[in-house]
Scaffold this motif. Structure first.
Motif, PDB file in Angstrom:
ATOM      1  N   GLY A  50       0.814  -1.204   0.000  1.00 53.66           N
ATOM      2  CA  GLY A  50       0.000   0.000   0.000  1.00 53.66           C
ATOM      3  C   GLY A  50       0.851   1.258   0.000  1.00 53.66           C
ATOM      4  N   ASN A  51       0.169   2.389   0.054  1.00 53.32           N
ATOM      5  CA  ASN A  51       0.869   3.669  -0.066  1.00 53.32           C
ATOM      6  C   ASN A  51       0.106   4.748   0.696  1.00 53.32           C
ATOM      7  N   MET A  52       0.272   4.762   1.995  1.00 52.68           N
ATOM      8  CA  MET A  52      -0.402   5.776   2.815  1.00 52.68           C
ATOM      9  C   MET A  52       0.426   7.061   2.848  1.00 52.68           C
ATOM     10  N   PRO A  53      -0.154   8.162   3.293  1.00 51.59           N
ATOM     11  CA  PRO A  53       0.601   9.420   3.349  1.00 51.59           C
ATOM     12  C   PRO A  53       1.819   9.309   4.263  1.00 51.59           C
ATOM     13  N   GLU A  54       2.900   9.945   3.857  1.00 52.41           N
ATOM     14  CA  GLU A  54       4.105   9.959   4.685  1.00 52.41           C
ATOM     15  C   GLU A  54       4.056  11.112   5.675  1.00 52.41           C
ATOM     16  N   GLY A  96      13.182  -6.746   3.193  1.00 55.11           N
ATOM     17  CA  GLY A  96      12.296  -5.654   2.808  1.00 55.11           C
ATOM     18  C   GLY A  96      11.515  -5.103   3.982  1.00 55.11           C
ATOM     19  N   MET A  97      11.122  -5.979   4.925  1.00 55.97           N
ATOM     20  CA  MET A  97      10.360  -5.526   6.078  1.00 55.97           C
ATOM     21  C   MET A  97      11.214  -4.712   7.034  1.00 55.97           C
ATOM     22  N   ALA A  98      12.519  -4.701   6.863  1.00 54.68           N
ATOM     23  CA  ALA A  98      13.388  -3.863   7.693  1.00 54.68           C
ATOM     24  C   ALA A  98      13.395  -2.416   7.222  1.00 54.68           C
ATOM     25  N   ARG A  99      12.684  -2.132   6.138  1.00 56.78           N
ATOM     26  CA  ARG A  99      12.565  -0.763   5.636  1.00 56.78           C
ATOM     27  C   ARG A  99      11.288  -0.132   6.182  1.00 56.78           C
ATOM     28  N   LEU A 100      11.378   1.098   6.636  1.00 56.38           N
ATOM     29  CA  LEU A 100      10.265   1.747   7.336  1.00 56.38           C
ATOM     30  C   LEU A 100       9.027   1.890   6.464  1.00 56.38           C
ATOM     31  N   ILE A 101       9.177   2.298   5.211  1.00 54.60           N
ATOM     32  CA  ILE A 101       7.997   2.512   4.356  1.00 54.60           C
ATOM     33  C   ILE A 101       7.240   1.212   4.159  1.00 54.60           C
ATOM     34  N   THR A 102       7.962   0.139   3.932  1.00 54.78           N
ATOM     35  CA  THR A 102       7.321  -1.170   3.776  1.00 54.78           C
ATOM     36  C   THR A 102       6.613  -1.578   5.053  1.00 54.78           C
ATOM     37  N   ALA A 103       7.322  -1.504   6.185  1.00 58.42           N
ATOM     38  CA  ALA A 103       6.762  -1.962   7.452  1.00 58.42           C
ATOM     39  C   ALA A 103       5.563  -1.120   7.883  1.00 58.42           C
ATOM     40  N   ALA A 104       5.657   0.189   7.759  1.00 58.69           N
ATOM     41  CA  ALA A 104       4.571   1.058   8.214  1.00 58.69           C
ATOM     42  C   ALA A 104       3.309   0.848   7.386  1.00 58.69           C
ATOM     43  N   ASN A 105       3.449   0.739   6.078  1.00 58.53           N
ATOM     44  CA  ASN A 105       2.265   0.493   5.245  1.00 58.53           C
ATOM     45  C   ASN A 105       1.659  -0.868   5.535  1.00 58.53           C
ATOM     46  N   PHE A 106       2.509  -1.872   5.734  1.00 58.69           N
ATOM     47  CA  PHE A 106       2.008  -3.203   6.080  1.00 58.69           C
ATOM     48  C   PHE A 106       1.180  -3.135   7.362  1.00 58.69           C
ATOM     49  N   LEU A 107       1.669  -2.418   8.367  1.00 55.51           N
ATOM     50  CA  LEU A 107       0.933  -2.277   9.623  1.00 55.51           C
ATOM     51  C   LEU A 107      -0.397  -1.569   9.408  1.00 55.51           C
ATOM     52  N   HIS A 108      -0.370  -0.467   8.677  1.00 53.00           N
ATOM     53  CA  HIS A 108      -1.578   0.342   8.516  1.00 53.00           C
ATOM     54  C   HIS A 108      -2.693  -0.439   7.831  1.00 53.00           C
ATOM     55  N   PHE A 109      -2.349  -1.205   6.812  1.00 50.22           N
ATOM     56  CA  PHE A 109      -3.374  -1.869   6.011  1.00 50.22           C
ATOM     57  C   PHE A 109      -3.697  -3.288   6.476  1.00 50.22           C
ATOM     58  N   GLN A 113      -7.366   0.167  11.200  1.00 55.60           N
ATOM     59  CA  GLN A 113      -7.574   0.586  12.586  1.00 55.60           C
ATOM     60  C   GLN A 113      -6.466   1.490  13.095  1.00 55.60           C
ATOM     61  N   LEU A 114      -5.260   1.319  12.590  1.00 55.59           N
ATOM     62  CA  LEU A 114      -4.162   2.195  12.983  1.00 55.59           C
ATOM     63  C   LEU A 114      -4.160   3.426  12.096  1.00 55.59           C
ATOM     64  N   SER A 115      -3.990   4.583  12.694  1.00 52.42           N
ATOM     65  CA  SER A 115      -3.828   5.791  11.891  1.00 52.42           C
ATOM     66  C   SER A 115      -2.473   5.750  11.202  1.00 52.42           C
ATOM     67  N   PRO A 116      -2.294   6.517  10.131  1.00 49.27           N
ATOM     68  CA  PRO A 116      -0.968   6.562   9.518  1.00 49.27           C
ATOM     69  C   PRO A 116       0.125   6.923  10.523  1.00 49.27           C
ATOM     70  N   GLU A 117      -0.122   7.915  11.386  1.00 45.10           N
ATOM     71  CA  GLU A 117       0.910   8.294  12.363  1.00 45.10           C
ATOM     72  C   GLU A 117       1.253   7.140  13.293  1.00 45.10           C
ATOM     73  N   GLN A 118       0.223   6.427  13.782  1.00 40.21           N
ATOM     74  CA  GLN A 118       0.494   5.284  14.645  1.00 40.21           C
ATOM     75  C   GLN A 118       1.325   4.226  13.924  1.00 40.21           C
ATOM     76  N   ALA A 119       0.962   3.945  12.669  1.00 35.11           N
ATOM     77  CA  ALA A 119       1.679   2.913  11.916  1.00 35.11           C
ATOM     78  C   ALA A 119       3.132   3.293  11.696  1.00 35.11           C
ATOM     79  N   TRP A 120       3.400   4.559  11.327  1.00 32.03           N
ATOM     80  CA  TRP A 120       4.786   4.993  11.135  1.00 32.03           C
ATOM     81  C   TRP A 120       5.576   4.855  12.433  1.00 32.03           C
ATOM     82  N   ASP A 121       4.984   5.258  13.549  1.00 34.02           N
ATOM     83  CA  ASP A 121       5.725   5.264  14.811  1.00 34.02           C
ATOM     84  C   ASP A 121       5.923   3.853  15.360  1.00 34.02           C
ATOM     85  N   ILE A 122       4.915   2.987  15.228  1.00 34.99           N
ATOM     86  CA  ILE A 122       5.090   1.603  15.682  1.00 34.99           C
ATOM     87  C   ILE A 122       6.170   0.918  14.857  1.00 34.99           C
TER      88      ILE A 122
END
Length: 299
Positions: free
Chosen positions: A134-138, A194-207, A219-228
């Motif tokens: 996926g591709n959520m806002p950065e 690939g999962m060690a990269r933040l963009i990949t991991a954060a989008n995976f979490l969010h979606f 259920q996770l907001s973009p900010e929550q996903a980036w920070d987790i």
């Protein structure tokens, strides 16, 4: 590999795939065997379904459908054309933190057969919706691991544990793999995955997270996903040797690659946690200079 429901048996009944291929592909032990040297202690018995959700069929859950016709293709990390077997072995040695499989190994043949099955009816070059993570806002700031720790404690601990160790299928050994995968520590993916990269991991979490969520109802907001993601990526994990040889053309290196060298002058810390817009602008400028064209305007 995790079992899938219905579709495989229907295609099998119509004779559209070979029974032997499906039987091998449905063997969920194949990835477990290939990532664990026989009799080796402390090996990493992961399952492909830990990352490729719903047996590789979930949109934005790193699906495997439609991939067969994309190979061979150019791979920027290697700087050369790769086969589907070579791409699978990148998973084995990075995401699984295991050892590569011979191209003719039964486990490799099973995995290729399954991806071929999932690609039934997909024309080479056809782009399907839902690929990747996926591709959520950065964020316009660096992802914050301290904030992520608090969100992890309230959202992720039940499945992945306070120490990120996940939930094993059996004790005291991990011979049957994990019901919930470890996110850091010795049994986790290594720092070249690939999962060690933040963009990949954060989008995976969010979606996809918590488990059972999909892209239609995150259920996770973009900010929550980036920070987790920043939190669990800041934790120790196995190191893959030779990462400095990845991406021989450094201008092709992803902005969130968590290891150098880099061509753009930004720190490893910013490549790990962002913000990424300044890095993209610098890379675009370098590419334009290399091509002899005008410098692109800032975004």
């Amino acid at each position: 590999m995790a079992r899938w429901a219905g579709g495989a048996d229907k295609l099998r009944a119509r004779g559209q795939v070979r029974p032997a291929d499906l039987d091998r592909a449905r063997d969920r032990r194949a990835p477990e065997r290939c990532c664990r040297p026989p009799g080796a202690a402390g090996a990493r018995p992961h399952l492909c379904g830990n990352c490729h959700l719903q047996a590789g069929t979930k949109k934005f859950g790193i699906p495997l459908f439609g991939l067969f016709g994309k190979f061979p293709h150019y791979n920027a990390r290697l700087g050369a054309e790769i086969t589907i077997e070579e791409r699978l072995n990148a998973c084995m040695t990075r995401s699984m933190n295991g050892r590569p499989l011979p191209a003719g190994a039964p486990e490799m043949q099973a995995l290729v057969a399954y991806i071929k099955f999932l690609s039934t009816g997909v024309a080479p070059g056809q782009l399907l919706p839902g690929m990747g993570t996926g591709n959520m806002p950065e964020l316009d700031r660096a992802a914050d691991s301290a904030r992520g720790a608090a969100s992890y404690a309230s959202t992720c601990v039940a499945c992945h544990g306070p120490d990120g160790a996940g939930i094993r299928r059996s004790l005291p050994t991990t011979d049957l793999g994990y019901m919930m995968p470890p996110l850091w520590g010795n049994d986790s993916f290594n720092d070249g995955a690939g999962m060690a990269r933040l963009i990949t991991a954060a989008n995976f979490l969010h979606f996809n997270m918590p488990h059972g969520v999909d892209y239609l109802n995150p259920q996770l907001s973009p900010e929550q996903a980036w920070d987790i993601a920043a939190y669990f990526l800041s934790q120790p994990r196995p190191h893959k040797a030779g990462l400095d040889k990845d991406f021989p053309d450094l201008l092709e290196k992803p902005v969130d690659a968590p290891y150098g060298p880099y061509a753009d002058g930004f720190s490893e810390q910013q490549h790990k946690y962002g913000p990424f817009a300044p890095i993209r602008a610098a890379i675009a400028k370098l590419k334009a200079e290399k091509a002899g064209g005008p410098t692109p305007p800032p975004r």
